[in-house]
Scaffold this motif. Structure first.
Motif, PDB file in Angstrom:
ATOM      1  N   LEU A   3       2.051  -7.437  -3.428  1.00 55.80           N
ATOM      2  CA  LEU A   3       1.370  -7.698  -4.689  1.00 55.80           C
ATOM      3  C   LEU A   3       2.265  -7.541  -5.903  1.00 55.80           C
ATOM      4  CD1 LEU A   3      -1.948  -5.781  -3.909  1.00 55.80           C
ATOM      5  CD2 LEU A   3      -1.528  -8.241  -3.740  1.00 55.80           C
ATOM      6  N   GLY A   4       3.532  -7.238  -5.713  1.00 57.34           N
ATOM      7  CA  GLY A   4       4.409  -6.988  -6.844  1.00 57.34           C
ATOM      8  C   GLY A   4       4.157  -5.610  -7.436  1.00 57.34           C
ATOM      9  N   LEU A   5       4.688  -5.400  -8.624  1.00 56.40           N
ATOM     10  CA  LEU A   5       4.529  -4.114  -9.300  1.00 56.40           C
ATOM     11  C   LEU A   5       3.107  -3.962  -9.829  1.00 56.40           C
ATOM     12  CD1 LEU A   5       6.373  -1.669 -10.197  1.00 56.40           C
ATOM     13  CD2 LEU A   5       6.454  -2.792 -12.426  1.00 56.40           C
ATOM     14  N   ARG A   6       2.578  -2.742  -9.783  1.00 54.89           N
ATOM     15  CA  ARG A   6       1.213  -2.493 -10.249  1.00 54.89           C
ATOM     16  C   ARG A   6       1.116  -1.089 -10.835  1.00 54.89           C
ATOM     17  NH1 ARG A   6       1.519  -1.632  -4.853  1.00 54.89           N
ATOM     18  NH2 ARG A   6       0.493   0.229  -3.999  1.00 54.89           N
ATOM     19  N   ASN A   7       0.102  -0.889 -11.644  1.00 55.66           N
ATOM     20  CA  ASN A   7      -0.164   0.455 -12.167  1.00 55.66           C
ATOM     21  C   ASN A   7      -0.647   1.348 -11.040  1.00 55.66           C
ATOM     22  OD1 ASN A   7       0.304   0.333 -15.104  1.00 55.66           O
ATOM     23  ND2 ASN A   7      -1.309  -1.213 -15.080  1.00 55.66           N
ATOM     24  N   PHE A   8      -0.275   2.616 -11.129  1.00 54.82           N
ATOM     25  CA  PHE A   8      -0.693   3.577 -10.109  1.00 54.82           C
ATOM     26  C   PHE A   8      -0.966   4.906 -10.809  1.00 54.82           C
ATOM     27  CE2 PHE A   8      -0.359   6.737  -6.832  1.00 54.82           C
ATOM     28  CZ  PHE A   8      -0.794   6.123  -5.671  1.00 54.82           C
ATOM     29  N   THR A   9      -2.202   5.335 -10.799  1.00 56.53           N
ATOM     30  CA  THR A   9      -2.567   6.572 -11.506  1.00 56.53           C
ATOM     31  C   THR A   9      -3.310   7.564 -10.617  1.00 56.53           C
ATOM     32  OG1 THR A   9      -4.605   5.520 -12.291  1.00 56.53           O
ATOM     33  CG2 THR A   9      -2.678   5.393 -13.730  1.00 56.53           C
ATOM     34  N   GLU A  10      -3.374   7.287  -9.319  1.00 60.69           N
ATOM     35  CA  GLU A  10      -4.108   8.172  -8.418  1.00 60.69           C
ATOM     36  C   GLU A  10      -3.293   9.433  -8.133  1.00 60.69           C
ATOM     37  OE1 GLU A  10      -5.300   6.089  -4.919  1.00 60.69           O
ATOM     38  OE2 GLU A  10      -5.771   4.259  -6.027  1.00 60.69           O
ATOM     39  N   ARG A  11      -3.785  10.559  -8.623  1.00 56.65           N
ATOM     40  CA  ARG A  11      -3.107  11.841  -8.421  1.00 56.65           C
ATOM     41  C   ARG A  11      -4.087  12.864  -7.872  1.00 56.65           C
ATOM     42  NH1 ARG A  11       1.510  12.656 -12.667  1.00 56.65           N
ATOM     43  NH2 ARG A  11       1.714  10.601 -13.656  1.00 56.65           N
ATOM     44  N   ASN A  12      -3.538  13.838  -7.148  1.00 58.89           N
ATOM     45  CA  ASN A  12      -4.381  14.927  -6.682  1.00 58.89           C
ATOM     46  C   ASN A  12      -4.413  16.033  -7.738  1.00 58.89           C
ATOM     47  OD1 ASN A  12      -1.917  16.312  -6.448  1.00 58.89           O
ATOM     48  ND2 ASN A  12      -1.754  15.931  -4.251  1.00 58.89           N
ATOM     49  N   ASN A  13      -5.002  17.156  -7.399  1.00 64.50           N
ATOM     50  CA  ASN A  13      -5.138  18.253  -8.368  1.00 64.50           C
ATOM     51  C   ASN A  13      -3.799  18.840  -8.789  1.00 64.50           C
ATOM     52  OD1 ASN A  13      -7.929  17.987  -8.296  1.00 64.50           O
ATOM     53  ND2 ASN A  13      -8.153  19.484  -6.619  1.00 64.50           N
ATOM     54  N   ASN A  14      -2.766  18.609  -7.982  1.00 65.02           N
ATOM     55  CA  ASN A  14      -1.435  19.114  -8.319  1.00 65.02           C
ATOM     56  C   ASN A  14      -0.613  18.101  -9.102  1.00 65.02           C
ATOM     57  OD1 ASN A  14      -1.874  21.560  -6.914  1.00 65.02           O
ATOM     58  ND2 ASN A  14      -1.350  20.562  -4.967  1.00 65.02           N
ATOM     59  N   GLY A  15      -1.231  16.976  -9.446  1.00 63.82           N
ATOM     60  CA  GLY A  15      -0.527  15.950 -10.199  1.00 63.82           C
ATOM     61  C   GLY A  15       0.348  15.060  -9.357  1.00 63.82           C
ATOM     62  N   GLN A  16       0.281  15.193  -8.029  1.00 59.85           N
ATOM     63  CA  GLN A  16       1.087  14.375  -7.140  1.00 59.85           C
ATOM     64  C   GLN A  16       0.296  13.151  -6.687  1.00 59.85           C
ATOM     65  OE1 GLN A  16       2.147  17.153  -4.050  1.00 59.85           O
ATOM     66  NE2 GLN A  16       3.898  17.943  -5.186  1.00 59.85           N
ATOM     67  N   HIS A  17       1.001  12.178  -6.126  1.00 59.48           N
ATOM     68  CA  HIS A  17       0.353  10.949  -5.700  1.00 59.48           C
ATOM     69  C   HIS A  17      -0.560  11.203  -4.501  1.00 59.48           C
ATOM     70  CE1 HIS A  17       3.196  11.151  -2.443  1.00 59.48           C
ATOM     71  NE2 HIS A  17       2.679  10.070  -1.893  1.00 59.48           N
ATOM     72  N   VAL A  18      -1.472  10.289  -4.264  1.00 55.65           N
ATOM     73  CA  VAL A  18      -2.417  10.392  -3.160  1.00 55.65           C
ATOM     74  C   VAL A  18      -1.993   9.441  -2.057  1.00 55.65           C
ATOM     75  CG1 VAL A  18      -4.818  10.106  -2.448  1.00 55.65           C
ATOM     76  CG2 VAL A  18      -4.294  10.998  -4.733  1.00 55.65           C
ATOM     77  N   LEU A  19      -1.785   9.973  -0.849  1.00 59.39           N
ATOM     78  CA  LEU A  19      -1.383   9.159   0.293  1.00 59.39           C
ATOM     79  C   LEU A  19      -2.585   8.481   0.934  1.00 59.39           C
ATOM     80  CD1 LEU A  19       1.140  11.551   2.095  1.00 59.39           C
ATOM     81  CD2 LEU A  19       1.705   9.350   1.048  1.00 59.39           C
ATOM     82  N   ASP A  20      -2.349   7.280   1.433  1.00 61.05           N
ATOM     83  CA  ASP A  20      -3.377   6.557   2.183  1.00 61.05           C
ATOM     84  C   ASP A  20      -3.231   6.928   3.660  1.00 61.05           C
ATOM     85  OD1 ASP A  20      -5.288   4.869   3.135  1.00 61.05           O
ATOM     86  OD2 ASP A  20      -4.219   3.010   2.668  1.00 61.05           O
ATOM     87  N   THR A  21      -3.611   8.160   3.979  1.00 61.42           N
ATOM     88  CA  THR A  21      -3.414   8.667   5.341  1.00 61.42           C
ATOM     89  C   THR A  21      -4.254   7.926   6.374  1.00 61.42           C
ATOM     90  OG1 THR A  21      -5.082  10.378   4.884  1.00 61.42           O
ATOM     91  CG2 THR A  21      -2.766  10.971   4.548  1.00 61.42           C
ATOM     92  N   GLU A  22      -5.364   7.351   5.946  1.00 61.30           N
ATOM     93  CA  GLU A  22      -6.218   6.628   6.888  1.00 61.30           C
ATOM     94  C   GLU A  22      -5.496   5.418   7.477  1.00 61.30           C
ATOM     95  OE1 GLU A  22      -9.904   5.602   5.137  1.00 61.30           O
ATOM     96  OE2 GLU A  22     -10.579   7.677   4.893  1.00 61.30           O
ATOM     97  N   ASN A  23      -4.557   4.856   6.717  1.00 60.49           N
ATOM     98  CA  ASN A  23      -3.776   3.715   7.201  1.00 60.49           C
ATOM     99  C   ASN A  23      -2.375   4.113   7.637  1.00 60.49           C
ATOM    100  OD1 ASN A  23      -5.740   1.635   6.853  1.00 60.49           O
ATOM    101  ND2 ASN A  23      -5.389   1.742   4.638  1.00 60.49           N
ATOM    102  N   GLY A  24      -2.188   5.410   7.875  1.00 60.28           N
ATOM    103  CA  GLY A  24      -0.932   5.886   8.433  1.00 60.28           C
ATOM    104  C   GLY A  24       0.206   6.059   7.451  1.00 60.28           C
ATOM    105  N   GLU A  25      -0.087   6.093   6.155  1.00 59.95           N
ATOM    106  CA  GLU A  25       0.982   6.265   5.168  1.00 59.95           C
ATOM    107  C   GLU A  25       1.496   7.698   5.195  1.00 59.95           C
ATOM    108  OE1 GLU A  25       1.918   5.220   0.488  1.00 59.95           O
ATOM    109  OE2 GLU A  25      -0.142   5.720   1.084  1.00 59.95           O
TER     110      GLU A  25
END
Length: 225
Positions: A3-25
């Motif tokens: 999809l090219g470059l995109r905005n990403f603002t999903e963070r956890n409570n520690n301010g880190q990114h959120v992994l898509d673990t359901e899809n094996g990331e």
């Protein structure tokens, strides 16, 4: 194609990114103190880089609402750049495939920090505060690129054409055996675009033959005089 470059603002409570673990990331590498440069815009300081098995994510350390991500399927090439003529700071340079039509509207105004359309950004630079980390970042990019082959790639096909910095920049005398497979001395790698690799190799060979032919012609002229 991704999809090219995109905005990403999903963070956890520690301010880190959120992994898509359901899809094996899975997280492969994290690097703090990384500046981001999109196209020819001014650097965005400072952030944390997350490299996962699926994508590259940069999150600002000063603005929790600012972050960007790009899938490895969208990264067509990544390279270590240490040439100050190419860019003032050592960085990891990437080219991004997009679905946007090439109409010359990519934002190239170096005086503006406003990103008009992320879908048209085709270049991204990652500038670590510690340049010695560039080789590590390059190696992780290589590993993750191999985990994300293009859908039309043949099974088992490798994407490992790599050039040394001296060979690509042309600053040193060329020698036989100029293809390097050592990531520590590598400048770039194509993520599945073998036609481009073949073209670069052919140009390199043809240029060398042209130079050799000129030298032979010059020598013959000198002999006849």
């Amino acid at each position: 194609m991704g999809l090219g470059l995109r905005n990403f603002t999903e963070r956890n409570n520690n301010g880190q990114h959120v992994l898509d673990t359901e899809n094996g990331e899975e997280l492969m590498h994290m690097q703090r103190g990384v500046d981001l440069v999109l196209a020819n815009l001014p650097p965005i300081s400072s952030g944390t880089l997350y490299i996962t098995t699926k994508q590259v994510i940069w999150l600002s350390d000063v603005d929790n609402t600012k972050g960007y991500a790009v899938d490895f399927l969208s990264i067509s090439l990544h390279a270590v750049s240490r040439d100050p003529d190419a860019y003032p700071h050592p960085c990891l340079y990437t080219q991004i495939d997009t679905n946007a039509e090439e109409d010359g509207s990519e934002n190239s105004d170096s005086e503006s920090s406003d990103i008009q359309d992320l879908s048209r950004i085709t270049e991204m630079r990652l500038i670590p505060s510690d340049p010695s980390q560039l080789d590590t970042l390059f190696q992780v990019f290589c590993e993750c690129a191999e985990l994300n082959p293009e859908p039309n790639d043949e099974e088992g096909e490798e994407h490992d054409w790599v050039f040394s910095a001296d060979q690509m920049e042309g600053d040193e005398e060329e020698e036989e055996g100029y293809i390097s497979h050592n990531p520590a001395n590598s400048l770039g790698q194509s993520n599945g675009h073998h036609d481009l690799a073949r073209t670069v190799l052919e140009l390199h060979i043809n240029d060398q033959r042209f130079e050799d032919a000129e030298e032979m012609e010059h020598d013959e002229d000198g002999t006849h005089n």
